[in-house]
Design a protein around this motif. Structure first.
Motif, mmCIF file in Angstrom:
data_model
loop_
_atom_site.group_PDB
_atom_site.id
_atom_site.type_symbol
_atom_site.label_atom_id
_atom_site.label_comp_id
_atom_site.label_asym_id
_atom_site.label_seq_id
_atom_site.Cartn_x
_atom_site.Cartn_y
_atom_site.Cartn_z
ATOM 1 N N GLY A 158 0.804 -1.207 0.000
ATOM 2 C CA GLY A 158 0.000 0.000 0.000
ATOM 3 C C GLY A 158 0.844 1.267 0.000
ATOM 4 N N LEU A 159 0.259 2.339 0.472
ATOM 5 C CA LEU A 159 0.901 3.638 0.449
ATOM 6 C C LEU A 159 2.157 3.672 1.306
ATOM 7 N N GLU A 160 2.228 2.833 2.331
ATOM 8 C CA GLU A 160 3.417 2.789 3.180
ATOM 9 C C GLU A 160 4.646 2.386 2.375
ATOM 10 N N THR A 161 4.445 1.548 1.355
ATOM 11 C CA THR A 161 5.555 1.166 0.486
ATOM 12 C C THR A 161 6.120 2.398 -0.205
ATOM 13 N N PHE A 162 5.212 3.183 -0.781
ATOM 14 C CA PHE A 162 5.661 4.391 -1.476
ATOM 15 C C PHE A 162 6.372 5.335 -0.513
#
Length: 218
Positions: A18-22
């Motif tokens: 999810g956004l945490e990866t980015f």
């Protein structure tokens, strides 16, 4: 220096998703353009990713060669523009903070949007207590009204205002300043405010008055 021109980032990785990866990757390489790839056609996720700094958000299975090429090219170009803009803003900030003049900016409603340290020292007020305020918060009403009227003329005509005028802050004797006001334009050419530069010319003004008085007495 960046070792990559661009990063294509899959949001679904073994140890994060999810956004945490980015956010984790972006924190490591903030100056490298990142295009997010995801198997989810999630508009909300796309908006959040772009707002967090991604150059684009592409859904797997919906990307062809042409779309990917265009996204990569635009991503690199946009990041280059962002970098140049930051450098330009940093240069401007360094310049205005080291000049001996007072430099301020106001929006179309006369609210301060920028004030250099010299102007803050002139008022004896920190920047955070100036931004968003108007001339009426710091100057006598008649003087504040004149300042704002001059600003409106500059914004209406697009012409530069250049004059010597009386200036006084609270608790100080009036002095004379050279004032230069110019319109501020946005990227579409619309006037969005004024930039004001002024500096003290009291000694010069008084010397001229003394010289004129002496000449009249001859």
């Amino acid at each position: 220096d960046n070792i990559y021109d661009i990063v294509l980032l899959d949001l679904t990785l073994p140890d994060t998703h999810g956004l945490e990866t980015f956010k984790a990757v972006y924190a490591r390489i903030p100056d490298t353009p990142i295009i997010v790839l995801s198997g989810l056609d999630d508009e909300n996720m796309a908006i959040r990713a772009v707002n967090s700094g991604a150059q684009d958000y592409l859904v797997k299975g919906q990307v062809d060669h042409s779309l990917l090429f265009r996204s990569v090219r635009y991503g690199i170009e946009r990041k280059h523009v962002e970098r140049k803009l930051r450098e330009s803003e940093a240069f401007y900030q360094s310049l205005v903070e080291n000049l001996p003049q007072n430099i301020i900016r106001k929006d179309v409603n006369g609210r301060f949007t920028f004030a250099n340290q010299r102007f803050c020292a002139e008022l004896g007020v920190p920047p955070e207590e100036i931004i968003g305020k108007t001339d009426f918060d710091f100057f006598e009403p008649a003087m504040a009204a004149k300042y704002q009227e001059d600003d409106r003329k500059v914004m209406h005509t697009g012409e530069i205002y250049d004059a010597v005028e009386e200036h006084a802050t609270s608790g100080r004797e009036p002095n004379y300043v050279q004032v230069v006001k110019t319109p501020i334009y946005d990227d579409t050419g619309q006037i969005i405010g004024t930039q004001i530069i002024f500096w003290d010319v009291t000694e010069k003004k008084r010397a001229e008055e003394n010289l004129r008085q002496a000449h009249n007495e001859l």
